[in-house]
Design a protein around this motif. Structure first.
Motif, PDB file in Angstrom:
ATOM      1  N   ILE A  29      80.369  97.614 -32.634  1.00  0.00           N
ATOM      2  CA  ILE A  29      80.106  96.208 -32.295  1.00  0.00           C
ATOM      3  C   ILE A  29      78.701  95.813 -32.739  1.00  0.00           C
ATOM      4  CG2 ILE A  29      79.711  94.613 -30.341  1.00  0.00           C
ATOM      5  CD1 ILE A  29      82.695  95.084 -31.098  1.00  0.00           C
ATOM      6  N   LEU A  30      77.724  96.689 -32.498  1.00  0.00           N
ATOM      7  CA  LEU A  30      76.349  96.392 -32.928  1.00  0.00           C
ATOM      8  C   LEU A  30      76.270  96.264 -34.448  1.00  0.00           C
ATOM      9  CD1 LEU A  30      74.367  98.770 -30.562  1.00  0.00           C
ATOM     10  CD2 LEU A  30      74.446  96.274 -30.449  1.00  0.00           C
ATOM     11  N   LEU A  31      76.991  97.127 -35.158  1.00  0.00           N
ATOM     12  CA  LEU A  31      76.977  97.081 -36.621  1.00  0.00           C
ATOM     13  C   LEU A  31      77.655  95.815 -37.140  1.00  0.00           C
ATOM     14  CD1 LEU A  31      77.841 100.793 -37.426  1.00  0.00           C
ATOM     15  CD2 LEU A  31      75.663  99.655 -37.833  1.00  0.00           C
ATOM     16  N   LYS A  32      78.807  95.464 -36.549  1.00  0.00           N
ATOM     17  CA  LYS A  32      79.545  94.279 -36.992  1.00  0.00           C
ATOM     18  C   LYS A  32      78.786  92.984 -36.686  1.00  0.00           C
ATOM     19  CE  LYS A  32      84.095  96.320 -36.420  1.00  0.00           C
ATOM     20  NZ  LYS A  32      85.192  96.497 -35.455  1.00  0.00           N
ATOM     21  N   ASN A  33      77.933  93.031 -35.679  1.00  0.00           N
ATOM     22  CA  ASN A  33      77.193  91.844 -35.249  1.00  0.00           C
ATOM     23  C   ASN A  33      75.695  92.038 -35.446  1.00  0.00           C
ATOM     24  OD1 ASN A  33      79.378  90.109 -33.767  1.00  0.00           O
ATOM     25  ND2 ASN A  33      79.730  92.207 -33.153  1.00  0.00           N
ATOM     26  N   ASN A  34      75.321  92.703 -36.544  1.00  0.00           N
ATOM     27  CA  ASN A  34      73.921  93.111 -36.714  1.00  0.00           C
ATOM     28  C   ASN A  34      72.955  91.951 -36.928  1.00  0.00           C
ATOM     29  OD1 ASN A  34      74.668  92.512 -39.325  1.00  0.00           O
ATOM     30  ND2 ASN A  34      73.706  94.305 -40.224  1.00  0.00           N
ATOM     31  N   THR A  35      73.465  90.743 -37.133  1.00  0.00           N
ATOM     32  CA  THR A  35      72.556  89.603 -37.235  1.00  0.00           C
ATOM     33  C   THR A  35      72.452  88.851 -35.909  1.00  0.00           C
ATOM     34  OG1 THR A  35      74.325  88.156 -38.027  1.00  0.00           O
ATOM     35  CG2 THR A  35      73.002  89.276 -39.703  1.00  0.00           C
ATOM     36  N   GLU A  36      73.246  89.283 -34.934  1.00  0.00           N
ATOM     37  CA  GLU A  36      73.236  88.651 -33.613  1.00  0.00           C
ATOM     38  C   GLU A  36      72.275  89.400 -32.691  1.00  0.00           C
ATOM     39  OE1 GLU A  36      75.074  85.853 -33.027  1.00  0.00           O
ATOM     40  OE2 GLU A  36      75.609  86.012 -35.140  1.00  0.00           O
TER      41      GLU A  36
END
Length: 146
Positions: A29-36
């Motif tokens: 999840i952190l990788l998929k949302n790394n700009t969040e």
């Protein structure tokens, strides 16, 4: 080339921890949302889609572990919750700066480290070794100004 998951696995292994399916799901999840800049609760909501059995306490413990390992950074953006972002190169670079829109809450990152000169002056004048800094700018984003 080593990928992020391999780096995390290595860091966990070095400290005696394993990459459990729950930890892997959280890191994904952190990788998929790394700009969040996600809070623990937002991570929990996203990870439950693929891993419905996970508990919020597991997310909190995993985020604490990842913080202790130095692979994520905690951000307090003055919105009442701690937010996180991956930071695998903590030793190599400073945190970036954040622009926070007071109208819509949008968070943007400033990648450039614009404080190098000021840091050098502070270190020379005060004989103080700066390890990092955290700068937040509050204002109105381009969309809200329209």
């Amino acid at each position: 080339m080593i990928n992020t998951m391999d780096i995390l696995k290595e860091k966990l292994k070095e400290t005696g921890f394993k990459i459990t399916p729950q930890r892997r799901a959280i890191v994904d999840i952190l990788l998929k949302n790394n700009t969040e800049h996600l809070s623990s609760e937002e991570i929990y909501d996203l990870v439950r889609v693929d891993c419905p059995e996970i508990g919020l306490a597991t997310v909190y413990r995993t985020m604490q572990l990842l913080d202790e390992l130095g692979v994520i950074s905690k951000l307090n953006l003055d919105d009442g919750c701690i937010r996180y972002e991956l930071s695998l190169n903590k030793d190599e670079c400073h945190n970036h700066h954040h622009l926070i829109c007071k109208k819509c809450g949008k968070i943007m990152e400033v990648k450039e480290d614009l404080l190098d000169v000021i840091e050098k002056q502070i270190q020379e004048i005060y004989k103080f070794e700066i390890l990092d800094h955290d700068v937040k700018f509050y204002g109105t984003c381009e969309n809200c100004k329209k």
